[in-house]
Scaffold this motif. Structure first.
Motif, PDB file in Angstrom:
ATOM      1  N   ILE A  35      -4.583  -3.170  -0.222  1.00  0.00           N
ATOM      2  CA  ILE A  35      -3.892  -4.223   0.522  1.00  0.00           C
ATOM      3  C   ILE A  35      -4.008  -4.054   2.034  1.00  0.00           C
ATOM      4  O   ILE A  35      -3.558  -4.916   2.789  1.00  0.00           O
TER       5      ILE A  35
ATOM      6  N   LEU B 254      -3.191  -3.966  -7.573  1.00  0.00           N
ATOM      7  CA  LEU B 254      -3.025  -3.869  -6.124  1.00  0.00           C
ATOM      8  C   LEU B 254      -2.440  -2.510  -5.768  1.00  0.00           C
ATOM      9  O   LEU B 254      -1.523  -2.020  -6.439  1.00  0.00           O
ATOM     10  N   ASN B 255      -2.961  -1.926  -4.687  1.00  0.00           N
ATOM     11  CA  ASN B 255      -2.617  -0.543  -4.415  1.00  0.00           C
ATOM     12  C   ASN B 255      -2.624  -0.247  -2.923  1.00  0.00           C
ATOM     13  O   ASN B 255      -3.320  -0.894  -2.136  1.00  0.00           O
ATOM     14  N   HIS B 256      -1.835   0.740  -2.567  1.00  0.00           N
ATOM     15  CA  HIS B 256      -1.868   1.381  -1.255  1.00  0.00           C
ATOM     16  C   HIS B 256      -1.850   2.877  -1.524  1.00  0.00           C
ATOM     17  O   HIS B 256      -1.016   3.357  -2.280  1.00  0.00           O
TER      18      HIS B 256
ATOM     19  N   CYS C  81       4.034  -3.122   4.514  1.00  0.00           N
ATOM     20  CA  CYS C  81       3.425  -2.884   3.203  1.00  0.00           C
ATOM     21  C   CYS C  81       3.947  -3.867   2.156  1.00  0.00           C
ATOM     22  O   CYS C  81       3.178  -4.390   1.337  1.00  0.00           O
TER      23      CYS C  81
ATOM     24  N   ARG D  70       2.270  -7.117   2.640  1.00  0.00           N
ATOM     25  CA  ARG D  70       0.863  -7.057   2.253  1.00  0.00           C
ATOM     26  C   ARG D  70       0.697  -7.129   0.737  1.00  0.00           C
ATOM     27  O   ARG D  70      -0.224  -7.783   0.231  1.00  0.00           O
ATOM     28  N   PHE D  71       1.553  -6.471  -0.024  1.00  0.00           N
ATOM     29  CA  PHE D  71       1.497  -6.579  -1.476  1.00  0.00           C
ATOM     30  C   PHE D  71       1.703  -8.036  -1.905  1.00  0.00           C
ATOM     31  O   PHE D  71       0.987  -8.556  -2.768  1.00  0.00           O
TER      32      PHE D  71
ATOM     33  N   ILE E 211       1.085  -3.802 -10.045  1.00  0.00           N
ATOM     34  CA  ILE E 211       1.454  -2.856  -9.000  1.00  0.00           C
ATOM     35  C   ILE E 211       1.026  -1.465  -9.451  1.00  0.00           C
ATOM     36  O   ILE E 211       1.413  -1.019 -10.530  1.00  0.00           O
TER      37      ILE E 211
ATOM     38  N   VAL F  63       8.868  -4.731  -3.427  1.00  0.00           N
ATOM     39  CA  VAL F  63       7.494  -5.193  -3.607  1.00  0.00           C
ATOM     40  C   VAL F  63       7.431  -6.219  -4.732  1.00  0.00           C
ATOM     41  O   VAL F  63       6.817  -7.290  -4.596  1.00  0.00           O
ATOM     42  N   TYR F  64       8.069  -5.906  -5.861  1.00  0.00           N
ATOM     43  CA  TYR F  64       8.062  -6.841  -6.992  1.00  0.00           C
ATOM     44  C   TYR F  64       8.704  -8.176  -6.610  1.00  0.00           C
ATOM     45  O   TYR F  64       8.155  -9.255  -6.897  1.00  0.00           O
TER      46      TYR F  64
ATOM     47  N   MET G 291       6.420 -10.184  -4.353  1.00  0.00           N
ATOM     48  CA  MET G 291       5.318 -10.740  -5.131  1.00  0.00           C
ATOM     49  C   MET G 291       5.770 -11.952  -5.941  1.00  0.00           C
ATOM     50  O   MET G 291       5.082 -12.974  -5.986  1.00  0.00           O
TER      51      MET G 291
END
Length: 426
Positions: free
Chosen positions: A65, A105-107, A150, A153-154, A171, A208-209, A212
């Motif tokens: 991301i 998707l990852n960081h 972050c 970005r996700f 995720i 994050v969830y 999204m």
């Protein structure tokens, strides 16, 4: 029912999406992006191969991301719509035979090689263990602005994946990457509302969830790959994992994939004996556990009693009999396959046709203890098979470990140097 009948059943997810069978290609880091981190023609070709092999649900591997933070050379980075045509081609190829495809998707957080990132970040400034510090630098602790960036970005990447025609996103919350680092009390030693209790440590993945979901809507599939445990003393454990899973299930997540371990303790590439040792257990592994093949089924059974969300177990499946038994038992709904599909991409079609299947996959040993312990050699060798399929070639079954090591080290050095040049030009 026999194995082909059990594994050929469709699975309906909470949002109504239907997986045509019980096979899922777990995310594998393809490293098939260009030197400037864009989608290449090799990716649609590779996923077309798995589609033709009958896989019901395919997860892409490690789409990053943030181009400043990479897991490996030649990752694909998704920050904007510049690659939309190629992204659409990738999704279409993966879905061409009626299966579904989700983008992982990852960081990487601090799990980023020094040759790619001189300024890694993590929830806390905790270095890797001594023998890994030659490969990975000590991270700086993330600021509040870093964290909020972050999360955005996700969400942005998820919206772009939906626009491109992917059926969902996953995720990456396992294997020691950033989300996993937030969840672990070993890696996350913050004293603010992002650290401390499991309720605080899971705040990042929850946010994050939610971001999204807001960006994609209720009908788009969102899942998570998470560890049952890190297998590190003082790290993320099964009680923490159960809390995270039940929380996300309550928020409406569509699928939970269960794995385990990190680069420091690579349980995802090893067996039950490894897990017991890392957890401080001296008792031998029961024969009944060995026969069940998959490494994380016991945790899945425990979790099944707490959540109704579909569960996917990845790691250790080698026979059609073992795969069917896991689904029949109710411990998992989807069989996650990684390495077996790297060398036998048509195995799903063969099992569904009635073949009594046993995978050819076996451990690759180089004789170099540190390399074998870190499992990086195995990861790189299987990546090579993905590259062959991305060129339209057949994968190799197995190479001798030492010569594979020489080849992989040369390739990583070559690609790392050219990746740096490409990033400077981008």
């Amino acid at each position: 029912m026999n194995a082909s009948q059990t594994l050929g059943q469709p699975l309906t997810l909470p949002n109504g999406s239907v997986v045509p069978n019980r096979f899922a290609k777990s995310a594998l880091s393809e490293t098939l992006g260009s030197v400037d981190l864009r989608v290449t023609k090799a990716l649609p070709k590779l996923y077309q191969r798995w589609a033709e092999g009958g896989t019901g649900l395919s997860f892409t591997g490690n789409v990053m991301i943030d181009r400043r933070h990479l897991g490996e050379p030649n990752n694909v980075v998704l920050e904007d719509d510049r690659d939309m045509d190629m992204l659409k081609a990738w999704a279409a190829a993966a879905k061409s035979q009626g299966g579904l495809v989700w983008m992982q998707l990852n960081h990487p957080g601090k799990q980023t090689p020094k040759m790619l990132n001189k300024d890694p970040m993590s929830p806390s400034a905790i270095p890797f263990r001594k023998e890994m510090q030659a490969f990975f630098g000590t991270p700086r602790a993330m600021t509040e602005d870093d964290i909020q960036d972050c999360i955005k970005r996700f969400a942005n990447a998820a919206a772009l994946a939906k626009q491109a025609g992917f059926d969902g996103v996953q995720i990456h919350g396992a294997h020691g990457y950033l989300v996993s680092q937030f969840l672990s009390p070993h890696h996350n030693q913050r004293e603010d509302h992002w650290g401390g209790s499991i309720e605080n440590r899971m705040r990042f993945v929850v946010e994050v969830y939610k971001a999204m979901r807001d960006a994609t809507g209720k009908d788009f599939s969102i899942g998570i790959k998470m560890n049952s445990a890190d297998f590190q003393r003082g790290g993320f454990d099964e009680n923490d994992a159960a809390t995270v899973a039940t929380t996300l299930a309550g928020l409406g997540i569509d699928l939970i994939e269960i794995s385990g371990g990190t680069y420091e303790t690579p349980a995802m590439a090893q067996g039950s004996e490894h897990h017991n040792k890392k957890l401080g257990k001296d008792e031998p592994v029961k024969e009944s556990t060995k026969l069940r093949e998959a490494y994380f089924l016991e945790f899945a059974e425990m979790l099944r009693s707490k959540v109704d969300v579909p569960l996917m177990v990845t790691g250790g499946f080698r026979t059609s009999e073992g795969m069917a038994a896991a689904v029949e038992s109710g411990a998992c709904d989807l069989v996650g396959l990684g390495r077996p599909l790297c060398v036998e991409p048509d195995l799903v079609k063969r099992i569904l046709s009635g073949e009594d299947f046993t995978s050819v996959v076996r451990p690759i040993k180089t004789g170099v203890k540190m390399i074998d312990k870190m499992a990086l050699m195995e990861v790189s060798w299987y990546e090579r098979q993905l590259h062959r399929m991305g060129k339209g070639k057949a994968p190799r079954r197995q190479d001798q470990g030492f010569w594979s090591l020489i080849d992989v080290l040369w390739l990583m050095t070559y690609r790392g140097l050219f990746n740096r040049v490409g990033r400077l030009r981008a």
